[in-house]
Design a protein around this motif. Sequence first.
Motif, short mmCIF file in Angstrom:
data_model
loop_
_atom_site.label_atom_id
_atom_site.label_comp_id
_atom_site.label_asym_id
_atom_site.label_seq_id
_atom_site.Cartn_x
_atom_site.Cartn_y
_atom_site.Cartn_z
N ALA A 176 60.30 -19.21 73.14
CA ALA A 176 60.18 -20.68 73.21
C ALA A 176 60.50 -21.31 71.86
N TYR A 177 60.07 -20.69 70.76
CA TYR A 177 60.40 -21.22 69.44
C TYR A 177 61.89 -21.10 69.18
N ARG A 178 62.44 -19.93 69.44
CA ARG A 178 63.87 -19.72 69.18
C ARG A 178 64.74 -20.67 69.99
N SER A 179 64.38 -20.94 71.22
CA SER A 179 65.21 -21.77 72.11
C SER A 179 65.01 -23.26 71.92
N ASN A 180 63.86 -23.67 71.41
CA ASN A 180 63.54 -25.10 71.39
C ASN A 180 63.22 -25.68 70.03
N HIS B 2 63.78 -26.84 62.99
CA HIS B 2 62.85 -26.31 62.00
C HIS B 2 63.32 -25.03 61.35
N GLN B 3 64.43 -24.46 61.84
CA GLN B 3 65.08 -23.27 61.30
C GLN B 3 64.35 -21.98 61.69
N ALA B 4 65.06 -20.87 61.59
CA ALA B 4 64.51 -19.57 62.00
C ALA B 4 63.24 -19.22 61.22
N ARG C 110 59.07 -28.97 57.30
CA ARG C 110 58.69 -27.56 57.17
C ARG C 110 57.41 -27.34 57.97
N LEU C 111 57.39 -26.28 58.76
CA LEU C 111 56.18 -25.86 59.47
C LEU C 111 55.55 -24.66 58.76
N ASN C 112 56.38 -23.83 58.17
CA ASN C 112 55.96 -22.63 57.46
C ASN C 112 55.05 -23.03 56.30
N GLY C 113 53.80 -22.59 56.34
CA GLY C 113 52.85 -22.93 55.28
C GLY C 113 52.19 -24.28 55.45
#
Length: 151
Positions: free
Chosen positions: A26-30, A35-37, A48-51
Amino acid sequence: MIRSLLLAAGLLAAAGPALAQTAPPAYRSNCQACHQADAKGLPGQFPRLNGRANQIAATPEGRKFLMHAVLFGSSGRIVVDGKTIIGVMPAFGRLSDPDLAQALTYVSRLGGGKAPAAFTAAELKAARADQLSSTAVSASRVRLLEAKQIP
């Protein structure tokens, strides 16, 4: 033989964290397109979602905000890492509760720090019942930010 087994064990141990951080479908497809890999976004364009997601998910209010954002979308001006972003987060309420729970769990466990509890399909189902507009989600983000409940 022992040396080969130790080497194999070392490779598996090194791969373990990487495998644990594989983005769900779901993350990879949407989500990945914006938000990038690595979930580090594009400064000034996509946050940015990471962190960050782990910090937001650390409180009940933040968890609910994240669920509302993916279910109902959000729009407007935000500042992330000192960069202003004016944009639209589309609603992904068409996705299943288990798929959204996996995607939110994935991003909330990136970037180190204390990992929040996994998101559950039951939580998403309850949040889905709130039936918010993207404007209401954006307004809740502002309130949480002013109350210093989210970064």
